[in-house]
Design an enzyme around this catalytic site. Sequence first.
Site, PDB file in Angstrom:
ATOM      1  N   SER A  75       0.830  -1.211   0.000  1.00 53.40           N
ATOM      2  CA  SER A  75       0.000   0.000   0.000  1.00 53.40           C
ATOM      3  C   SER A  75       0.867   1.265   0.000  1.00 53.40           C
ATOM      4  O   SER A  75       1.847   1.359   0.755  1.00 53.40           O
ATOM      5  CB  SER A  75      -0.888  -0.012   1.250  1.00 53.40           C
ATOM      6  OG  SER A  75      -1.527   1.238   1.404  1.00 53.40           O
ATOM      7  N   LYS A 135      -3.471   3.204  -1.729  1.00 56.02           N
ATOM      8  CA  LYS A 135      -2.887   3.996  -0.639  1.00 56.02           C
ATOM      9  C   LYS A 135      -3.905   4.031   0.501  1.00 56.02           C
ATOM     10  O   LYS A 135      -5.118   4.047   0.257  1.00 56.02           O
ATOM     11  CB  LYS A 135      -2.586   5.415  -1.162  1.00 56.02           C
ATOM     12  CG  LYS A 135      -2.242   6.452  -0.088  1.00 56.02           C
ATOM     13  CD  LYS A 135      -0.809   6.355   0.391  1.00 56.02           C
ATOM     14  CE  LYS A 135      -0.505   7.388   1.492  1.00 56.02           C
ATOM     15  NZ  LYS A 135       0.539   6.920   2.434  1.00 56.02           N
ATOM     16  N   CYS A 140       0.810   2.159  10.713  1.00 50.51           N
ATOM     17  CA  CYS A 140       1.617   3.245  10.157  1.00 50.51           C
ATOM     18  C   CYS A 140       2.493   3.859  11.255  1.00 50.51           C
ATOM     19  O   CYS A 140       1.982   4.240  12.307  1.00 50.51           O
ATOM     20  CB  CYS A 140       0.734   4.337   9.562  1.00 50.51           C
ATOM     21  SG  CYS A 140       1.731   5.725   8.974  1.00 50.51           S
ATOM     22  N   LYS A 183      -2.941  -5.355   8.411  1.00 49.41           N
ATOM     23  CA  LYS A 183      -1.514  -5.076   8.163  1.00 49.41           C
ATOM     24  C   LYS A 183      -0.835  -4.797   9.486  1.00 49.41           C
ATOM     25  O   LYS A 183      -1.106  -3.799  10.164  1.00 49.41           O
ATOM     26  CB  LYS A 183      -1.401  -3.860   7.235  1.00 49.41           C
ATOM     27  CG  LYS A 183       0.023  -3.391   6.974  1.00 49.41           C
ATOM     28  CD  LYS A 183       0.500  -3.789   5.611  1.00 49.41           C
ATOM     29  CE  LYS A 183       1.839  -3.224   5.237  1.00 49.41           C
ATOM     30  NZ  LYS A 183       1.762  -2.307   4.111  1.00 49.41           N
ATOM     31  N   ASN A 192       4.871  -3.655   7.842  1.00 49.55           N
ATOM     32  CA  ASN A 192       4.902  -2.227   7.537  1.00 49.55           C
ATOM     33  C   ASN A 192       6.337  -1.763   7.840  1.00 49.55           C
ATOM     34  O   ASN A 192       7.223  -2.583   8.087  1.00 49.55           O
ATOM     35  CB  ASN A 192       3.853  -1.494   8.378  1.00 49.55           C
ATOM     36  CG  ASN A 192       3.382  -0.203   7.704  1.00 49.55           C
ATOM     37  OD1 ASN A 192       4.170   0.534   7.117  1.00 49.55           O
ATOM     38  ND2 ASN A 192       2.089   0.085   7.796  1.00 49.55           N
ATOM     39  N   THR A 193       6.577  -0.479   7.832  1.00 50.14           N
ATOM     40  CA  THR A 193       7.954   0.002   7.984  1.00 50.14           C
ATOM     41  C   THR A 193       8.395  -0.009   9.455  1.00 50.14           C
ATOM     42  O   THR A 193       7.573   0.033  10.370  1.00 50.14           O
ATOM     43  CB  THR A 193       8.102   1.409   7.403  1.00 50.14           C
ATOM     44  OG1 THR A 193       7.119   2.242   7.996  1.00 50.14           O
ATOM     45  CG2 THR A 193       7.897   1.394   5.896  1.00 50.14           C
ATOM     46  N   GLY A 236       7.275  -3.188  -2.562  1.00 42.63           N
ATOM     47  CA  GLY A 236       7.041  -1.837  -2.055  1.00 42.63           C
ATOM     48  C   GLY A 236       8.089  -0.856  -2.524  1.00 42.63           C
ATOM     49  O   GLY A 236       8.002  -0.268  -3.598  1.00 42.63           O
TER      50      GLY A 236
HETATM   51  O1  RRO Z   1       1.786   7.578   4.857  1.00 41.57           O
HETATM   52  C1  RRO Z   1       2.720   7.141   5.555  1.00 41.57           C
HETATM   53  O2  RRO Z   1       3.523   7.882   6.128  1.00 41.57           O
HETATM   54  C2  RRO Z   1       2.934   5.699   5.764  1.00 41.57           C
HETATM   55  C3  RRO Z   1       1.924   4.789   6.004  1.00 41.57           C
HETATM   56 BR1  RRO Z   1       0.120   5.235   5.975  1.00 41.57          BR
HETATM   57  C4  RRO Z   1       2.248   3.445   6.330  1.00 41.57           C
HETATM   58  O3  RRO Z   1       1.403   2.588   6.599  1.00 41.57           O
HETATM   59  N1  RRO Z   1       3.561   3.126   6.379  1.00 41.57           N
HETATM   60  C5  RRO Z   1       4.545   4.009   6.129  1.00 41.57           C
HETATM   61  O4  RRO Z   1       5.724   3.655   6.181  1.00 41.57           O
HETATM   62  N2  RRO Z   1       4.210   5.303   5.820  1.00 41.57           N
END
Ligand code: RRO
Length: 305
Positions: A20, A48, A133, A167, A194-195, A267
């Site tokens: 995403s 997104k 996030c 997620k 996720n990150t 990604g």
């Molecule tokens: O938009 C972001 O800063 C962001 C999101 Br929503 C996410 O789920 N993971 C990320 O690394 N950045």
Amino acid sequence: MDLSTEICGIPLESPVLNGSGTYDALAAQRAFGRAVIDDFPFAGFVSKTITRHPRAGNPPHRLWEAPSGMINSIGLPNPGLERFVEGDLLELIELPVPLVVSVMADSAEEFSALVEAVANVPGVAGIELNVSCPNVHSGLIVGEQPRETENLMKALRPLTRLPIMIKLTPNMANPHEVAIAAEASGADAISLINTIKAAAIDRNHNRTWLGVGGGGLSGPAVRPIALAQVRAVSDAVDLPVVGMGGIADGESALEFILAGAKVIAVGTENFRDPRAGISVRDGLVSALERRGFSSLAEAQASTLS
Ligand code: RRO
């Protein structure tokens, strides 16, 4: 080589999705035209993340190139539910592959509004709940707490028959505990990672580079962490897992399948090469052949010793 598969009953021509927020399919169409559609890089598309109300995103800087990776602090800019449903969503459902819409909220009420509105749009194949996030202060700590995840899923499950994927965040010691709670409360799939929370220093000015001080690290640098978490989660639950974290070629995609992911997502590599989904898919065929697999299904069924 047969790459066809499915996730939560959604048929896919290959196991390659996008993470995403890492590929803007509508902008790609505007820039490159029909060619993007004729040779779409992914077998399923994840939007997104959108929120109930519009968001401007974080102040600059928003990106930093790290060794073998990238830190983002985008901050979830998006048009909000109403404008998304009346605008981009109508174009996204015309993409040539199944569409999963990613949503995030500060409360169960907002999550409910998002799920109900999106699920009512014909052509939406599934919903991803982004509870992970690193760049937004959410009132909820859902993604970090099994009980919160369970309560949220219980509230959302009756609202739609569409598959719901959760997620997960990698920013905790035991993501598999959240996955177990998600499974127990009716989620259909788990996606991760996720990150990873990260920071960058602007040495010349003695300050942090990113506008809000920190962000989330992605790219090949995080791959070993992602593999460990995908493995732990897929061992802990029967739900299908969407594995991601630094996938850049067919070999790394296959590593995730062998670690227990049913399908994978590309990604950060999309930022470097918007056609990365295609090279990962083609590279996966070669990687499967090299390892003696006669189909994707055979690799999905194999277990690591
Ligand atoms: O938009 C972001 O800063 C962001 C999101 Br929503 C996410 O789920 N993971 C990320 O690394 N950045």
